[in-house]
Design a protein around this motif. Structure first.
Motif, mmCIF file in Angstrom:
data_model
loop_
_atom_site.group_PDB
_atom_site.id
_atom_site.type_symbol
_atom_site.label_atom_id
_atom_site.label_comp_id
_atom_site.label_asym_id
_atom_site.label_seq_id
_atom_site.Cartn_x
_atom_site.Cartn_y
_atom_site.Cartn_z
ATOM 1 N N LEU A 606 0.843 -1.199 0.000
ATOM 2 C CA LEU A 606 0.000 0.000 0.000
ATOM 3 C C LEU A 606 0.876 1.246 0.000
ATOM 4 O O LEU A 606 0.603 2.200 -0.732
ATOM 5 C CB LEU A 606 -0.906 -0.008 1.227
ATOM 6 N N GLN A 607 1.922 1.242 0.797
ATOM 7 C CA GLN A 607 2.848 2.369 0.762
ATOM 8 C C GLN A 607 3.475 2.526 -0.621
ATOM 9 O O GLN A 607 3.574 3.635 -1.151
ATOM 10 C CB GLN A 607 3.965 2.172 1.788
ATOM 11 N N ALA A 608 3.870 1.408 -1.194
ATOM 12 C CA ALA A 608 4.542 1.454 -2.491
ATOM 13 C C ALA A 608 3.625 1.987 -3.584
ATOM 14 O O ALA A 608 4.085 2.583 -4.553
ATOM 15 C CB ALA A 608 5.051 0.063 -2.867
ATOM 16 N N ALA A 609 2.310 1.782 -3.427
ATOM 17 C CA ALA A 609 1.368 2.227 -4.456
ATOM 18 C C ALA A 609 1.212 3.735 -4.480
ATOM 19 O O ALA A 609 0.715 4.293 -5.468
ATOM 20 C CB ALA A 609 0.013 1.566 -4.228
ATOM 21 N N LEU A 610 1.602 4.432 -3.403
ATOM 22 C CA LEU A 610 1.519 5.892 -3.336
ATOM 23 C C LEU A 610 0.115 6.393 -3.673
ATOM 24 O O LEU A 610 -0.071 7.376 -4.394
ATOM 25 C CB LEU A 610 2.544 6.531 -4.278
ATOM 26 N N LEU A 611 -0.894 5.676 -3.137
ATOM 27 C CA LEU A 611 -2.269 6.103 -3.354
ATOM 28 C C LEU A 611 -2.499 7.469 -2.726
ATOM 29 O O LEU A 611 -1.901 7.813 -1.704
ATOM 30 C CB LEU A 611 -3.232 5.096 -2.730
ATOM 31 N N PRO A 612 -3.373 8.270 -3.324
ATOM 32 C CA PRO A 612 -3.738 9.514 -2.641
ATOM 33 C C PRO A 612 -4.605 9.191 -1.423
ATOM 34 O O PRO A 612 -5.437 8.277 -1.481
ATOM 35 C CB PRO A 612 -4.563 10.260 -3.702
ATOM 36 N N ASN A 613 -4.355 9.808 -0.293
ATOM 37 C CA ASN A 613 -3.462 10.912 -0.084
ATOM 38 C C ASN A 613 -2.168 10.472 0.596
ATOM 39 O O ASN A 613 -1.459 11.296 1.176
ATOM 40 C CB ASN A 613 -4.143 11.958 0.782
ATOM 41 N N GLU A 614 -1.841 9.175 0.509
ATOM 42 C CA GLU A 614 -0.603 8.696 1.121
ATOM 43 C C GLU A 614 0.636 9.268 0.451
ATOM 44 O O GLU A 614 1.707 9.298 1.052
ATOM 45 C CB GLU A 614 -0.549 7.168 1.071
ATOM 46 N N ASN A 615 0.499 9.736 -0.786
ATOM 47 C CA ASN A 615 1.635 10.342 -1.464
ATOM 48 C C ASN A 615 2.178 11.542 -0.691
ATOM 49 O O ASN A 615 3.345 11.907 -0.817
ATOM 50 C CB ASN A 615 1.227 10.784 -2.866
ATOM 51 N N MET A 616 1.317 12.173 0.132
ATOM 52 C CA MET A 616 1.759 13.334 0.910
ATOM 53 C C MET A 616 2.836 12.945 1.910
ATOM 54 O O MET A 616 3.727 13.752 2.204
ATOM 55 C CB MET A 616 0.564 13.954 1.637
ATOM 56 N N LEU A 617 2.765 11.735 2.454
ATOM 57 C CA LEU A 617 3.757 11.304 3.432
ATOM 58 C C LEU A 617 5.132 11.155 2.794
ATOM 59 O O LEU A 617 6.150 11.293 3.477
ATOM 60 C CB LEU A 617 3.328 9.975 4.061
ATOM 61 N N ALA A 618 5.160 10.878 1.498
ATOM 62 C CA ALA A 618 6.428 10.772 0.773
ATOM 63 C C ALA A 618 6.841 12.095 0.140
ATOM 64 O O ALA A 618 7.911 12.175 -0.472
ATOM 65 C CB ALA A 618 6.329 9.694 -0.305
ATOM 66 N N GLY A 619 6.009 13.126 0.272
ATOM 67 C CA GLY A 619 6.325 14.427 -0.318
ATOM 68 C C GLY A 619 6.256 14.437 -1.825
ATOM 69 O O GLY A 619 6.913 15.257 -2.483
ATOM 70 N N ILE A 620 5.453 13.524 -2.418
ATOM 71 C CA ILE A 620 5.355 13.406 -3.875
ATOM 72 C C ILE A 620 4.071 14.078 -4.354
ATOM 73 O O ILE A 620 2.979 13.701 -3.937
ATOM 74 C CB ILE A 620 5.366 11.922 -4.291
ATOM 75 N N PRO A 621 4.182 15.090 -5.207
ATOM 76 C CA PRO A 621 2.968 15.748 -5.717
ATOM 77 C C PRO A 621 2.217 14.839 -6.679
ATOM 78 O O PRO A 621 2.808 14.194 -7.539
ATOM 79 C CB PRO A 621 3.512 16.992 -6.432
ATOM 80 N N SER A 622 0.896 14.792 -6.495
ATOM 81 C CA SER A 622 0.065 13.893 -7.295
ATOM 82 C C SER A 622 -1.083 14.660 -7.934
ATOM 83 O O SER A 622 -1.610 15.615 -7.354
ATOM 84 C CB SER A 622 -0.485 12.769 -6.406
ATOM 85 N N ILE A 623 -1.458 14.218 -9.106
ATOM 86 C CA ILE A 623 -2.656 14.760 -9.754
ATOM 87 C C ILE A 623 -3.903 14.328 -8.996
ATOM 88 O O ILE A 623 -4.881 15.070 -8.900
ATOM 89 C CB ILE A 623 -2.737 14.267 -11.214
ATOM 90 N N ASN A 624 -3.882 13.155 -8.424
ATOM 91 C CA ASN A 624 -5.054 12.593 -7.751
ATOM 92 C C ASN A 624 -5.291 13.266 -6.404
ATOM 93 O O ASN A 624 -4.368 13.815 -5.804
ATOM 94 C CB ASN A 624 -4.876 11.093 -7.577
ATOM 95 N N ASN A 625 -6.534 13.183 -5.949
ATOM 96 C CA ASN A 625 -6.909 13.831 -4.695
ATOM 97 C C ASN A 625 -8.056 13.044 -4.074
ATOM 98 O O ASN A 625 -9.109 12.874 -4.706
ATOM 99 C CB ASN A 625 -7.330 15.281 -4.947
ATOM 100 N N PHE A 626 -7.872 12.584 -2.831
ATOM 101 C CA PHE A 626 -8.896 11.809 -2.150
ATOM 102 C C PHE A 626 -9.575 12.630 -1.051
ATOM 103 O O PHE A 626 -10.081 12.088 -0.086
ATOM 104 C CB PHE A 626 -8.279 10.529 -1.562
ATOM 105 N N ASP A 627 -9.598 13.950 -1.202
ATOM 106 C CA ASP A 627 -10.317 14.803 -0.258
ATOM 107 C C ASP A 627 -11.820 14.690 -0.502
ATOM 108 O O ASP A 627 -12.259 14.429 -1.632
ATOM 109 C CB ASP A 627 -9.905 16.265 -0.429
ATOM 110 N N PRO A 628 -12.645 14.891 0.549
ATOM 111 C CA PRO A 628 -14.107 14.849 0.346
ATOM 112 C C PRO A 628 -14.609 15.980 -0.545
ATOM 113 O O PRO A 628 -15.598 15.824 -1.249
ATOM 114 C CB PRO A 628 -14.667 14.954 1.770
ATOM 115 N N LEU A 629 -13.950 17.133 -0.493
ATOM 116 C CA LEU A 629 -14.257 18.242 -1.391
ATOM 117 C C LEU A 629 -13.094 18.447 -2.341
ATOM 118 O O LEU A 629 -11.932 18.448 -1.924
ATOM 119 C CB LEU A 629 -14.503 19.544 -0.615
ATOM 120 N N VAL A 630 -13.386 18.609 -3.614
ATOM 121 C CA VAL A 630 -12.387 18.990 -4.613
ATOM 122 C C VAL A 630 -13.023 20.052 -5.498
ATOM 123 O O VAL A 630 -14.253 20.134 -5.609
ATOM 124 C CB VAL A 630 -11.933 17.787 -5.478
ATOM 125 N N PRO A 631 -12.230 20.920 -6.124
ATOM 126 C CA PRO A 631 -12.820 21.921 -7.014
ATOM 127 C C PRO A 631 -13.649 21.263 -8.120
ATOM 128 O O PRO A 631 -13.256 20.240 -8.682
ATOM 129 C CB PRO A 631 -11.591 22.642 -7.585
#
Length: 834
Positions: A606-631
């Protein structure tokens, strides 16, 4: 403090600690679902940003940039969440992740204490307080959702809001209006305050008119805390229930008036005026609470207006997680359809959304009090006020389950289409918190009137009462299993296990009934028996909730993902992109499956997959966003990206500054691979522009293809543009010189004027300066930002300065000062009456 080490409080605060002891005592952290994918990444980034000297207003690591503080469920201004900051400072992300289990336990304790205090204020005794507190705080609703931090926090405030409303609605006239109690166990009141009666003993508080007004301020305070907790749906349901709660108690004031208002019209006018006045005061208390939470609410309101939920939630989404009717059997046996904790859940959707178990003994007590107080034969011997509150709570349960059924009845869909607020949220089943509260309170009422059934007494039906109740309970469990077998074609092992366990708890309930003291108010036997009841209820609920909040070693959060270094090297200055359908496959087919908390693959993957929003823990910017609100524009863009023409899709990926594309590899373990795309500039200078008169116009131009985005930009409502929208065909040199979460600094050197285009999401609150002079931030290429830059060497600075945050901060500070003054005045007035 001694009272916290005896009934009702000791079981209430000890049971949640036992429930989460596998995590608390072993140093493990919650991780399954939202802790790993939302809460820990949000809080980690927020505290790191704060420690670096910046306000955590903007999150550049998700979705090409998105608000962080305005993300309501992050709840950064909720005081208990500040424990995460201090734990992060003391021990880093590992200690902070472990702290979530403790904060969850503290909220469960807070919920139970609040429920016990409410039942005490209603005049119920110690045993009733214990049963109600345990039934609510350890209910399936709260425990199964405990890892959902914002629901866990907001739900814990529900009994406190109702308690404050109950205190506030009692006026000095209540002393004259309410009848005298006949039951024992009057609840102790603060010195200096008079008493009026409740349906079950003393406890209705009254005092000076000034003190009464201050109690409405107390209601505003607890509403403000719930608003800050971060779950709007739970708060909204709490406020609706509070309105009904206040209406009931106002009606109750006049139900015992006797001849004081013998004329119908006089009664109607008095009731209507009192009802409207109290509901207006509730609205004022809500406004006070909203002002206290304005620092969170105003940024969230702006984000909501820009989000995919700016209008009504789509019907299919809104009806997601409608209560499955078969799960009503879960009131008797929560594991009837299995559980993800045991890896065998096979019911509709997921387990936790329909979890409503309050314990078998509390449920039987609730059913018993309904059967005792409602029949016509009980009217003569039953105090009218007792009967009315039972009817009120029964009505709450009926309304709650009717609405929770969602798409399974025509009622909620009709309300969705015709009544405001019903189209605001998904998961209708969450309104079942009303039913859980009402059942817990009814259980307390049942415990208050619990007596040993003895044949030969005048009320000989009491002996038959328990026989019939036990028979009915056993029959219900058997009938449920039989009906499920008939409807579903087979008998699952979960039926046998759940039915046997329910029978065991029912057997204990019968034993406790047969050994109950005849007088619950005196003697050591009463105390021992009350402790036996408390332990039996707690054991039942602990076993039902055991394992519903799995843990993992904190190294899951602290150890770098095995793929992070590789991806960082490939990214350059760009972003990672995972197609949405493959993101869904990884989440729900490989890792977070609803039938079990175990994954197909080990959690290191799961860590290796860098799923959003786990990518934040690695400091990797992602196009994806798993927030409840998005623009809203971002959501539309991402939904349409994969269906775009392949050639144009590559151009769109360039616009998004995507340099690495992630994909799912086939196979039983569902590994992931990363494909570099080469360089893709996040900031660029273009000499030419095309006008777009509207958002749809810009959308059509971007997705129709045929545009060279290296030389052109589509600008919405940007006038005037130069002739043919092009200054020249010369090149410009662009260099991103510095960046922080809320600021970008860019150096440009171009022979002619043009536009600086930044592949970050356009959002209100971003300001721009060109060589120190303000410049408008334009909507570029439908989703992004641009600013017009004159020829020559220029320095452009973008800063995120949301006005709504600073206005909200000011309102919250003012209201906090007011609340402190209010509290000091409240204490002074109370002490002056001693």
């Amino acid at each position: 403090m001694k009272k916290f080490f005896r009934l009702p409080y000791l079981p209430i605060w000890l049971a949640p600690l036992i429930l989460l002891s596998p995590l608390l005592l072993t140093g493990k952290a919650m991780f399954w679902g939202l802790p790993a994918l939302q809460f820990v990444p949000w809080w980690t980034w927020a505290w790191e940003t704060l420690l670096d000297g910046h306000l955590p207003l903007w999150n550049p690591l998700l979705g090409m940039g998105a608000p962080l503080l305005a993300n309501y469920q992050s709840a950064l201004f909720y005081p208990p969440n500040w424990l995460y900051f201090f734990s992060y400072v003391l021990g880093g992300i590992g200690v902070m992740a472990w702290m979530q289990s403790l904060v969850v336990a503290l909220h469960l304790i807070w919920a139970g204490v609040g429920m016990a205090r409410l039942t005490k204020r209603l005049g119920l005794g110690t045993l009733a307080q214990t049963v109600s507190g345990l039934a609510f705080s350890l209910s399936g609703y709260l425990v199964a959702r405990a890892w959902f931090a914002s629901i866990n926090a907001a739900a814990a405030w529900l009994p406190w809001v109702l308690l404050a409303a109950f205190d506030a609605v009692q006026s000095e006239q209540g002393k004259k209006r309410l009848s005298t109690s006949t039951l024992p166990h009057p609840s102790p009141l603060p010195k200096g305050e008079g008493t009026a009666s409740s349906p079950f003993g003393g406890g209705l508080r009254w005092g000076s008119e000034r003190l009464q007004r201050l109690r409405w301020g107390k209601l505003g305070l607890v509403i403000g805390m719930q608003l800050l907790a971060g779950h709007a749906q739970t708060t909204w349901y709490t406020l609706l229930l509070t309105g009904l709660w206040i209406a009931y108690w106002e009606w109750r004031k006049y139900s015992d008036l006797g001849d004081a208002h013998s004329q119908f019209w006089d009664q109607f006018k008095h009731r209507a005026l009192t009802f409207l006045t109290s509901e207006a005061k509730l609205a004022l208390a809500v406004l006070m609470g909203a002002a206290l939470a304005a620092v969170q609410l105003l940024p969230t309101a702006v984000y909501l207006s820009q989000s995919q939920r700016a209008g009504a939630v789509d019907f299919d989404i809104a009806m997601t997680y409608s209560f499955w009717p078969w799960r009503l059997l879960g009131l008797l046996a929560p594991g009837l359809f299995g559980s993800p904790a045991t890896g065998d859940y096979w019911g509709y959707a997921n387990f936790w959304e329909d979890a409503v178990y309050v314990g078998l003994l509390p449920f039987l007590l609730a059913v018993g009090v309904v059967l005792r107080f409602l029949p016509r034969s009980a009217q003569r011997n039953t105090k009218k006020s007792k009967k009315s509150i039972v009817i009120f709570l029964l009505g709450i349960i009926f309304v709650a389950f009717t609405l929770a059924l969602g798409k399974n009845t025509p009622i909620f869909p009709w309300l969705y289409r015709h009544v405001p607020t019903f189209d605001m949220f998904q998961a209708p089943t969450r309104i079942s918190i009303w039913a859980v509260f009402a059942l817990a309170l009814l259980a307390g009422i049942g415990a208050e009137t619990w007596r040993r059934p003895v044949a030969g007494e005048k009320n000989i039906t009491s002996a038959l009462y328990w026989v019939r109740l036990g028979t009915a309970g056993a029959f219900a469990v058997s009938l449920g299993a039989g009906l499920a077998w008939y409807a579903m074609g087979d008998v699952r092992p979960t039926f046998i296990r759940a039915t046997a366990l329910a029978g065991f708890w029912a057997l204990g309930a019968g034993g406790l009934s047969l050994t109950a003291p005849r007088n619950l108010q005196t003697g050591g036997k009463h105390l021992l028996w009350s402790w036996a009841v408390a332990l039996w209820v707690a054991a039942d609920l602990l076993i039902a909730g055991w394992g519903l909040n799995p843990g993992i070693g904190t190294a899951f959060y602290t150890r770098p993902a095995s793929t992070s270094a590789q991806v960082q090297a490939q990214l350059g200055d760009g972003r990672l992109y995972l197609p949405p359908d493959q993101e869904y496959t990884l989440k729900y087919d490989s890792f977070f499956r609803f039938e079990t908390f175990a994954a197909h693959a080990d959690w290191g993957r799961l860590q290796a997959a860098l799923l959003p929003n786990e990518n934040m823990l690695a400091g990797i910017p992602s196009i994806n966003n798993f927030d409840p609100l998005v623009p809203e524009r971002y959501a539309r863009w991402l939904e349409s990206l994969e269906s775009a023409h392949p050639a144009n899709r590559e151009h769109l990926l360039d616009l998004m500054a995507v340099t690495v594309v992630e994909s799912v590899r086939s196979g039983p373990e569902m590994g992931v691979g990363f494909r570099p795309r080469g360089e893709s500039a996040r900031v660029r200078w273009v000499p030419c522009a095309r006008p777009a008169g509207s958002a749809d116009d810009a959308w059509e131009q971007v997705f129709s293809g045929g545009i060279n985005f290296g030389d052109e930009v589509i600008l919405e409502n940007a006038h005037p543009l130069p002739i043919e929208g092009c200054y020249s065909a010369s090149d410009g040199q662009v260099n991103l010189t510095s960046e922080s979460p809320n600021q970008l600094a860019i150096q440009i050197d171009a022979e002619s004027s043009g536009w600086l285009v930044v592949s970050d999401t356009w959002y209100p609150g971003w300001k721009a300066w060109v060589d120190g002079d303000p410049a408008p931030v334009l909507r570029a290429n439908y989703l992004f930002r641009a600013v017009e830059v004159p020829a020559g060497a220029r320095r452009v600075v973008f800063k995120y300065r949301p006005v709504e945050f600073y206005v909200g901060l000011g309102l919250s500070i003012i209201m906090t000062i007011f609340m402190i003054k209010y509290w000091l005045r409240y204490l002074r007035l109370r002490n002056s009456k001693m």
